[in-house]
Design a protein around this motif. Structure first.
Motif, PDB file in Angstrom:
ATOM      1  N   ILE A   1       0.855  -1.185   0.000  1.00 24.26           N
ATOM      2  CA  ILE A   1       0.000   0.000   0.000  1.00 24.26           C
ATOM      3  C   ILE A   1       0.891   1.234   0.000  1.00 24.26           C
ATOM      4  O   ILE A   1       2.008   1.214   0.514  1.00 24.26           O
ATOM      5  CB  ILE A   1      -0.991  -0.008   1.189  1.00 24.26           C
ATOM      6  N   ASP A   2       0.406   2.309  -0.596  1.00 23.53           N
ATOM      7  CA  ASP A   2       1.230   3.506  -0.730  1.00 23.53           C
ATOM      8  C   ASP A   2       1.258   4.315   0.569  1.00 23.53           C
ATOM      9  O   ASP A   2       0.524   4.045   1.518  1.00 23.53           O
ATOM     10  CB  ASP A   2       0.767   4.363  -1.909  1.00 23.53           C
ATOM     11  N   PHE A   3       2.123   5.311   0.584  1.00 19.68           N
ATOM     12  CA  PHE A   3       2.314   6.134   1.775  1.00 19.68           C
ATOM     13  C   PHE A   3       1.019   6.812   2.212  1.00 19.68           C
ATOM     14  O   PHE A   3       0.724   6.896   3.402  1.00 19.68           O
ATOM     15  CB  PHE A   3       3.407   7.181   1.523  1.00 19.68           C
ATOM     16  N   ALA A   4       0.230   7.279   1.263  1.00 17.91           N
ATOM     17  CA  ALA A   4      -1.030   7.952   1.605  1.00 17.91           C
ATOM     18  C   ALA A   4      -1.970   6.988   2.329  1.00 17.91           C
ATOM     19  O   ALA A   4      -2.603   7.352   3.330  1.00 17.91           O
ATOM     20  CB  ALA A   4      -1.697   8.504   0.345  1.00 17.91           C
ATOM     21  N   ARG A   5      -2.067   5.751   1.844  1.00 24.24           N
ATOM     22  CA  ARG A   5      -2.937   4.752   2.486  1.00 24.24           C
ATOM     23  C   ARG A   5      -2.405   4.409   3.876  1.00 24.24           C
ATOM     24  O   ARG A   5      -3.178   4.255   4.824  1.00 24.24           O
ATOM     25  CB  ARG A   5      -3.010   3.493   1.608  1.00 24.24           C
ATOM     26  N   LYS A   6      -1.087   4.280   4.007  1.00 21.99           N
ATOM     27  CA  LYS A   6      -0.494   3.994   5.327  1.00 21.99           C
ATOM     28  C   LYS A   6      -0.823   5.123   6.296  1.00 21.99           C
ATOM     29  O   LYS A   6      -1.149   4.872   7.460  1.00 21.99           O
ATOM     30  CB  LYS A   6       1.019   3.815   5.207  1.00 21.99           C
ATOM     31  N   SER A   7      -0.744   6.361   5.814  1.00 24.17           N
ATOM     32  CA  SER A   7      -1.061   7.515   6.663  1.00 24.17           C
ATOM     33  C   SER A   7      -2.530   7.500   7.069  1.00 24.17           C
ATOM     34  O   SER A   7      -2.868   7.782   8.221  1.00 24.17           O
ATOM     35  CB  SER A   7      -0.737   8.816   5.926  1.00 24.17           C
ATOM     36  N   GLU A   8      -3.409   7.160   6.134  1.00 24.74           N
ATOM     37  CA  GLU A   8      -4.838   7.056   6.453  1.00 24.74           C
ATOM     38  C   GLU A   8      -5.072   5.965   7.495  1.00 24.74           C
ATOM     39  O   GLU A   8      -5.908   6.118   8.392  1.00 24.74           O
ATOM     40  CB  GLU A   8      -5.638   6.754   5.189  1.00 24.74           C
ATOM     41  N   ASP A   9      -4.334   4.854   7.385  1.00 21.26           N
ATOM     42  CA  ASP A   9      -4.477   3.772   8.358  1.00 21.26           C
ATOM     43  C   ASP A   9      -4.036   4.207   9.754  1.00 21.26           C
ATOM     44  O   ASP A   9      -4.669   3.852  10.754  1.00 21.26           O
ATOM     45  CB  ASP A   9      -3.692   2.537   7.914  1.00 21.26           C
TER      46      ASP A   9
ATOM     47  N   VAL B   1      -5.537  -2.064  18.658  1.00 17.51           N
ATOM     48  CA  VAL B   1      -6.135  -1.710  17.372  1.00 17.51           C
ATOM     49  C   VAL B   1      -5.048  -1.744  16.297  1.00 17.51           C
ATOM     50  O   VAL B   1      -4.007  -1.116  16.446  1.00 17.51           O
ATOM     51  CB  VAL B   1      -6.763  -0.299  17.420  1.00 17.51           C
ATOM     52  N   VAL B   2      -5.308  -2.500  15.244  1.00 17.16           N
ATOM     53  CA  VAL B   2      -4.397  -2.575  14.096  1.00 17.16           C
ATOM     54  C   VAL B   2      -5.224  -2.260  12.858  1.00 17.16           C
ATOM     55  O   VAL B   2      -6.301  -2.829  12.672  1.00 17.16           O
ATOM     56  CB  VAL B   2      -3.777  -3.991  13.964  1.00 17.16           C
ATOM     57  N   THR B   3      -4.729  -1.356  12.014  1.00 16.32           N
ATOM     58  CA  THR B   3      -5.452  -1.005  10.789  1.00 16.32           C
ATOM     59  C   THR B   3      -4.571  -1.282   9.592  1.00 16.32           C
ATOM     60  O   THR B   3      -3.402  -0.898   9.568  1.00 16.32           O
ATOM     61  CB  THR B   3      -5.869   0.477  10.796  1.00 16.32           C
ATOM     62  N   GLU B   4      -5.136  -1.952   8.617  1.00 16.52           N
ATOM     63  CA  GLU B   4      -4.417  -2.279   7.376  1.00 16.52           C
ATOM     64  C   GLU B   4      -5.362  -2.088   6.208  1.00 16.52           C
ATOM     65  O   GLU B   4      -6.369  -2.798   6.091  1.00 16.52           O
ATOM     66  CB  GLU B   4      -3.919  -3.723   7.422  1.00 16.52           C
ATOM     67  N   ASN B   5      -5.057  -1.087   5.377  1.00 19.98           N
ATOM     68  CA  ASN B   5      -5.827  -0.831   4.164  1.00 19.98           C
ATOM     69  C   ASN B   5      -7.319  -0.599   4.460  1.00 19.98           C
ATOM     70  O   ASN B   5      -8.191  -1.089   3.751  1.00 19.98           O
ATOM     71  CB  ASN B   5      -5.630  -1.974   3.161  1.00 19.98           C
ATOM     72  N   GLY B   6      -7.587   0.126   5.557  1.00 20.25           N
ATOM     73  CA  GLY B   6      -8.954   0.467   5.922  1.00 20.25           C
ATOM     74  C   GLY B   6      -9.671  -0.567   6.771  1.00 20.25           C
ATOM     75  O   GLY B   6     -10.759  -0.312   7.274  1.00 20.25           O
ATOM     76  N   VAL B   7      -9.079  -1.744   6.935  1.00 21.08           N
ATOM     77  CA  VAL B   7      -9.666  -2.796   7.768  1.00 21.08           C
ATOM     78  C   VAL B   7      -9.089  -2.660   9.175  1.00 21.08           C
ATOM     79  O   VAL B   7      -7.869  -2.610   9.348  1.00 21.08           O
ATOM     80  CB  VAL B   7      -9.377  -4.197   7.196  1.00 21.08           C
TER      81      VAL B   7
END
Length: 192
Positions: A113-121, A147-153
């Motif tokens: 996943i890209d940096f933007a998605r990692k930041s959103e997570d 709490v662990v978040t990966e790609n919106g999950v």
């Protein structure tokens, strides 16, 4: 000014000084945890050992990213690799480690996943943790939920009662941006 601020914080932080046990710092988080100290320390050690084992695995070098989270000897794997064989390899490497009771392998196939998605997570994780403070179940402590978040999950781990787990999921599922909530709780009813 900084000295004045520091002087004011020293008494407050006095109870937060980490205790060094077996080379691992244990602080306030352990004080609220329902796991005993040995399990708490073992989980931290599993995180380190599993991460190192995955980094050293020749079949995974340069082929993706796998993150490790251990809670009560249950290990959650998240991240991305390039093939089903690599997903299985990551799970196999970790499942053979000492003290690992169970592996929940949520590694997906695809590019990192890209940096933007990692930041959103990271932001989703913070929002989910804040949402846990809205749980209105007697004796619920939001710091007991990992709490662990990966790609919106969002994955929720912890030793909770059924009522606490259900209430936690109910709060987190309404956090904007959450795609799915996955319960990995172990249930432990409160002692009466």
């Amino acid at each position: 000014m900084a000295a004045l601020l520091l002087a004011g914080l020293v008494p407050v932080l006095g109870g937060c000084v980490p205790l060094l046990v077996g080379g691992v710092a244990v602080g306030a988080a352990a004080a609220h945890d329902r796991r005993d100290y040995t399990t708490f320390i073992d989980d931290q050690q599993i995180d380190f050992v599993a991460t190192a084992a995955l980094d050293d695995e020749p079949g995974l070098k340069g082929r993706g990213r796998v993150s490790v989270t251990s809670y009560n000897y249950l290990v959650l794997l998240t991240g991305q690799v390039r093939s089903e064989a690599e997903v299985a390899l990551a799970g196999g490497v970790v499942s053979r480690l000492p003290k690992v009771r169970k592996v929940v392998n949520e590694v997906t196939i695809g590019p990192d996943i890209d940096f933007a998605r990692k930041s959103e997570d990271v932001l989703l994780t913070s929002r989910a943790k804040l949402a846990l403070f809205k749980v209105e179940v007697p004796d619920f402590d939001p710091t007991r939920v990992t709490v662990v978040t990966e790609n919106g999950v969002v994955y929720l781990l912890g030793l909770v009662s059924v009522a606490e787990g259900d209430a936690a999921v109910e709060q987190v599922r309404y956090v904007p941006g959450v795609v799915q909530v996955v319960k990995l709780f172990e249930y432990q009813e409160p002692k009466t």
